[in-house]
Design an enzyme around this catalytic site. Sequence first.
Site, PDB file in Angstrom:
ATOM      1  N   ASN A  63       2.154  -2.859   8.405  1.00 53.34           N
ATOM      2  CA  ASN A  63       1.283  -1.721   8.132  1.00 53.34           C
ATOM      3  C   ASN A  63       1.185  -0.880   9.405  1.00 53.34           C
ATOM      4  OD1 ASN A  63      -0.248  -3.892   9.187  1.00 53.34           O
ATOM      5  ND2 ASN A  63      -2.151  -3.150   8.296  1.00 53.34           N
ATOM      6  N   GLU A  65      -1.242   2.078  10.642  1.00 48.47           N
ATOM      7  CA  GLU A  65      -2.451   2.833  10.311  1.00 48.47           C
ATOM      8  C   GLU A  65      -2.501   4.150  11.076  1.00 48.47           C
ATOM      9  OE1 GLU A  65      -5.717   0.051  10.791  1.00 48.47           O
ATOM     10  OE2 GLU A  65      -5.165  -0.971   8.916  1.00 48.47           O
ATOM     11  N   CYS A  74       1.163   0.744   4.113  1.00 49.22           N
ATOM     12  CA  CYS A  74       1.126  -0.719   4.035  1.00 49.22           C
ATOM     13  C   CYS A  74       2.456  -1.321   4.484  1.00 49.22           C
ATOM     14  CB  CYS A  74       0.883  -1.166   2.595  1.00 49.22           C
ATOM     15  SG  CYS A  74      -0.699  -0.723   1.919  1.00 49.22           S
ATOM     16  N   GLU A  76       4.295  -3.544   2.939  1.00 49.48           N
ATOM     17  CA  GLU A  76       5.301  -3.678   1.876  1.00 49.48           C
ATOM     18  C   GLU A  76       6.110  -2.396   1.745  1.00 49.48           C
ATOM     19  OE1 GLU A  76       2.122  -4.427   1.822  1.00 49.48           O
ATOM     20  OE2 GLU A  76       1.645  -6.017   0.377  1.00 49.48           O
ATOM     21  N   CYS A 113      -1.207  -4.037  -2.759  1.00 49.71           N
ATOM     22  CA  CYS A 113      -2.044  -3.034  -3.429  1.00 49.71           C
ATOM     23  C   CYS A 113      -1.253  -2.391  -4.580  1.00 49.71           C
ATOM     24  CB  CYS A 113      -2.506  -1.971  -2.430  1.00 49.71           C
ATOM     25  SG  CYS A 113      -1.219  -0.793  -1.962  1.00 49.71           S
ATOM     26  N   CYS A 116       1.764  -0.218  -3.584  1.00 49.45           N
ATOM     27  CA  CYS A 116       2.953  -0.989  -3.174  1.00 49.45           C
ATOM     28  C   CYS A 116       3.622  -1.632  -4.389  1.00 49.45           C
ATOM     29  CB  CYS A 116       2.578  -2.048  -2.148  1.00 49.45           C
ATOM     30  SG  CYS A 116       2.145  -1.333  -0.555  1.00 49.45           S
TER      31      CYS A 116
END
Length: 165
Positions: A63, A65, A74, A76, A113, A116
């Site tokens: 990830n 940010e 993210c 993934e 999530c 993803c």
Amino acid sequence: MKQEASISFKYNEFSSSEELENGDDELVAAARKAALSAYAPYSGFRVGAAARLESGMVVCGTNVENAAFPSGICAERSAVSNAVSNHRDDKIIAIAVAALTSSGETEEPVTPCGNCRQVLIEEESRNDNKVRVVLAGRSKILVVNSVSDLLPLHFNKSNLKLILP
Ligand code: THU
């Protein structure tokens, strides 16, 4: 006529990465290692993902940010972007995910999530090939045979064919 329908799926649960099959132990190790280099100063939740390609190659992501929170990505999707950008025709066959907090690896597996899941579905649908999902926690690892199990009744390119010639 009203008919009740239901969807269920089976997955496997392991208590340690040594029990994993199909090289998934190596994939989990790569995801755990990737999590160490995540950029997650705002949440402190460092996630690593490792994608296994059909050739056997492993491509990682973390990830990343951002001070503008929604601009973050993210692990993934980082891994998928990395794999598709650099090896577009080498299908993703599995992806492992692991996460670190200030107290080490999460006890429970982290599950992707919705965003993803949708991105991983695109890989399944464009390659007509299942992507196995390996979700690692310190004391439990879940192995799901296909991303579509995690996103029932999903939208994909076959839906677009309904409206496009
Ligand atoms: N995150 C991931 O990278 N993958 C997941 O599966 C769940 C959440 C990231 C997004 C954000 O940077 C942080 O974890 C906290 O939500």
